[in-house]
Design a protein around this motif. Sequence first.
Motif, PDB file in Angstrom:
ATOM      1  N   ARG A   1       0.830  -1.202   0.000  1.00  0.00           N
ATOM      2  CA  ARG A   1       0.000   0.000   0.000  1.00  0.00           C
ATOM      3  C   ARG A   1       0.869   1.258   0.000  1.00  0.00           C
ATOM      4  N   MET A   2       2.012   1.200   0.713  1.00  0.00           N
ATOM      5  CA  MET A   2       2.936   2.332   0.730  1.00  0.00           C
ATOM      6  C   MET A   2       3.497   2.574  -0.670  1.00  0.00           C
ATOM      7  N   ASP A   3       3.933   1.513  -1.323  1.00  0.00           N
ATOM      8  CA  ASP A   3       4.463   1.647  -2.679  1.00  0.00           C
ATOM      9  C   ASP A   3       3.418   2.218  -3.630  1.00  0.00           C
ATOM     10  N   GLU A   4       2.183   1.746  -3.483  1.00  0.00           N
ATOM     11  CA  GLU A   4       1.113   2.254  -4.339  1.00  0.00           C
ATOM     12  C   GLU A   4       0.870   3.746  -4.084  1.00  0.00           C
ATOM     13  N   ALA A   5       0.800   4.123  -2.807  1.00  0.00           N
ATOM     14  CA  ALA A   5       0.513   5.524  -2.469  1.00  0.00           C
ATOM     15  C   ALA A   5       1.636   6.441  -2.931  1.00  0.00           C
ATOM     16  N   TYR A   6       2.890   6.051  -2.709  1.00  0.00           N
ATOM     17  CA  TYR A   6       3.989   6.912  -3.150  1.00  0.00           C
ATOM     18  C   TYR A   6       4.153   6.881  -4.672  1.00  0.00           C
ATOM     19  N   GLY A   7       3.600   5.879  -5.317  1.00  0.00           N
ATOM     20  CA  GLY A   7       3.583   5.857  -6.778  1.00  0.00           C
ATOM     21  C   GLY A   7       2.678   6.932  -7.358  1.00  0.00           C
ATOM     22  N   TRP A   8       1.771   7.446  -6.541  1.00  0.00           N
ATOM     23  CA  TRP A   8       0.873   8.511  -6.996  1.00  0.00           C
ATOM     24  C   TRP A   8       1.600   9.828  -7.231  1.00  0.00           C
ATOM     25  N   MET A   9       2.830   9.919  -6.776  1.00  0.00           N
ATOM     26  CA  MET A   9       3.586  11.159  -6.983  1.00  0.00           C
ATOM     27  C   MET A   9       3.794  11.444  -8.472  1.00  0.00           C
ATOM     28  N   LYS A  10       3.640  10.411  -9.299  1.00  0.00           N
ATOM     29  CA  LYS A  10       3.796  10.614 -10.743  1.00  0.00           C
ATOM     30  C   LYS A  10       2.697  11.512 -11.302  1.00  0.00           C
ATOM     31  N   PHE A  11       1.607  11.676 -10.572  1.00  0.00           N
ATOM     32  CA  PHE A  11       0.519  12.540 -11.031  1.00  0.00           C
ATOM     33  C   PHE A  11       0.793  14.025 -10.764  1.00  0.00           C
ATOM     34  N   ILE A  12       1.816  14.293  -9.959  1.00  0.00           N
ATOM     35  CA  ILE A  12       2.250  15.680  -9.760  1.00  0.00           C
ATOM     36  C   ILE A  12       3.262  15.966 -10.859  1.00  0.00           C
ATOM     37  N   PRO A  13       3.086  17.040 -11.624  1.00  0.00           N
ATOM     38  CA  PRO A  13       3.991  17.307 -12.753  1.00  0.00           C
ATOM     39  C   PRO A  13       5.458  17.304 -12.327  1.00  0.00           C
ATOM     40  N   SER A  14       6.310  16.768 -13.190  1.00  0.00           N
ATOM     41  CA  SER A  14       7.731  16.632 -12.849  1.00  0.00           C
ATOM     42  C   SER A  14       8.414  17.973 -12.614  1.00  0.00           C
ATOM     43  N   GLY A  15       7.872  19.047 -13.181  1.00  0.00           N
ATOM     44  CA  GLY A  15       8.449  20.370 -12.964  1.00  0.00           C
ATOM     45  C   GLY A  15       8.096  20.962 -11.610  1.00  0.00           C
ATOM     46  N   GLN A  16       7.170  20.339 -10.896  1.00  0.00           N
ATOM     47  CA  GLN A  16       6.716  20.840  -9.594  1.00  0.00           C
ATOM     48  C   GLN A  16       7.434  20.104  -8.463  1.00  0.00           C
ATOM     49  N   VAL A  17       8.740  20.270  -8.384  1.00  0.00           N
ATOM     50  CA  VAL A  17       9.552  19.569  -7.387  1.00  0.00           C
ATOM     51  C   VAL A  17       9.164  19.995  -5.976  1.00  0.00           C
ATOM     52  N   THR A  18       8.936  21.281  -5.792  1.00  0.00           N
ATOM     53  CA  THR A  18       8.561  21.774  -4.465  1.00  0.00           C
ATOM     54  C   THR A  18       7.234  21.176  -4.019  1.00  0.00           C
ATOM     55  N   MET A  19       6.295  21.053  -4.934  1.00  0.00           N
ATOM     56  CA  MET A  19       5.001  20.468  -4.601  1.00  0.00           C
ATOM     57  C   MET A  19       5.176  19.011  -4.171  1.00  0.00           C
ATOM     58  N   ARG A  20       5.991  18.268  -4.884  1.00  0.00           N
ATOM     59  CA  ARG A  20       6.245  16.869  -4.517  1.00  0.00           C
ATOM     60  C   ARG A  20       6.899  16.777  -3.148  1.00  0.00           C
ATOM     61  N   ARG A  21       7.860  17.649  -2.899  1.00  0.00           N
ATOM     62  CA  ARG A  21       8.551  17.643  -1.607  1.00  0.00           C
ATOM     63  C   ARG A  21       7.583  17.919  -0.471  1.00  0.00           C
ATOM     64  N   ILE A  22       6.697  18.880  -0.671  1.00  0.00           N
ATOM     65  CA  ILE A  22       5.739  19.233   0.378  1.00  0.00           C
ATOM     66  C   ILE A  22       4.781  18.079   0.630  1.00  0.00           C
ATOM     67  N   VAL A  23       4.233  17.490  -0.430  1.00  0.00           N
ATOM     68  CA  VAL A  23       3.285  16.384  -0.261  1.00  0.00           C
ATOM     69  C   VAL A  23       3.971  15.197   0.412  1.00  0.00           C
ATOM     70  N   GLN A  24       5.174  14.882  -0.004  1.00  0.00           N
ATOM     71  CA  GLN A  24       5.882  13.749   0.585  1.00  0.00           C
ATOM     72  C   GLN A  24       6.282  14.029   2.029  1.00  0.00           C
ATOM     73  N   ALA A  25       6.802  15.213   2.298  1.00  0.00           N
ATOM     74  CA  ALA A  25       7.223  15.533   3.668  1.00  0.00           C
ATOM     75  C   ALA A  25       6.029  15.565   4.610  1.00  0.00           C
ATOM     76  N   ARG A  26       4.918  16.071   4.142  1.00  0.00           N
ATOM     77  CA  ARG A  26       3.745  16.166   4.998  1.00  0.00           C
ATOM     78  C   ARG A  26       3.103  14.791   5.242  1.00  0.00           C
ATOM     79  N   SER A  27       3.430  13.812   4.425  1.00  0.00           N
ATOM     80  CA  SER A  27       2.873  12.471   4.622  1.00  0.00           C
ATOM     81  C   SER A  27       3.575  11.724   5.757  1.00  0.00           C
ATOM     82  N   LEU A  28       4.725  12.194   6.183  1.00  0.00           N
ATOM     83  CA  LEU A  28       5.499  11.475   7.194  1.00  0.00           C
ATOM     84  C   LEU A  28       4.944  11.726   8.596  1.00  0.00           C
ATOM     85  N   ARG A  29       4.437  10.670   9.215  1.00  0.00           N
ATOM     86  CA  ARG A  29       3.922  10.735  10.578  1.00  0.00           C
ATOM     87  C   ARG A  29       4.566   9.625  11.381  1.00  0.00           C
TER      88      ARG A  29
END
Length: 147
Positions: free
Chosen positions: A79-107
């Motif tokens: 399930r973790m692999d599937e969820a983090y695979g969704w990052m491909k839906f964030i445009p590759s030019g939006q590195v900051t957006m990916r970083r924020i979404v990934q960092a905020r997912s860490l609990r």
Amino acid sequence: MSAALNVVHEVFADDWTERLIIERLEDAGRTLIAMKDTGYRPGLAQRQHDVVHDIWDAYNWTIPPELRLPRPGIEEIKRMDEAYGWMKFIPSGQVTMRRIVQARSLRHPLSDRYLFSWRRLADVLRLDHKAVQRVHANGIRNILKGL
């Protein structure tokens, strides 16, 4: 782990919501943190000294069972692999957006606290915390559109 990890959601293409995506990403973050990080790193393998991995080994302490992180199961890792695979839906030019979404997912799996608060992310990225929240919401919307 949290109670949310014990519930298996069968979600169909039309059933995804922003809240459900955030929950799945947070479950993935808990799983990622709970995975044990062991072994030598390349820099340590070249040394001739014994490596002390943590303070518990250094002083021959035993970790009380309630402090140990629960080991994630194979289904949680999938399930973790599937969820983090969704990052491909964030445009590759939006590195900051990916970083924020990934960092905020860490609990943290035991305390369930976010590793990065909105303000901490804002300080690191030199943005306003409200701007970080908007970027995160846009990233979740991109994932929702992709699903």
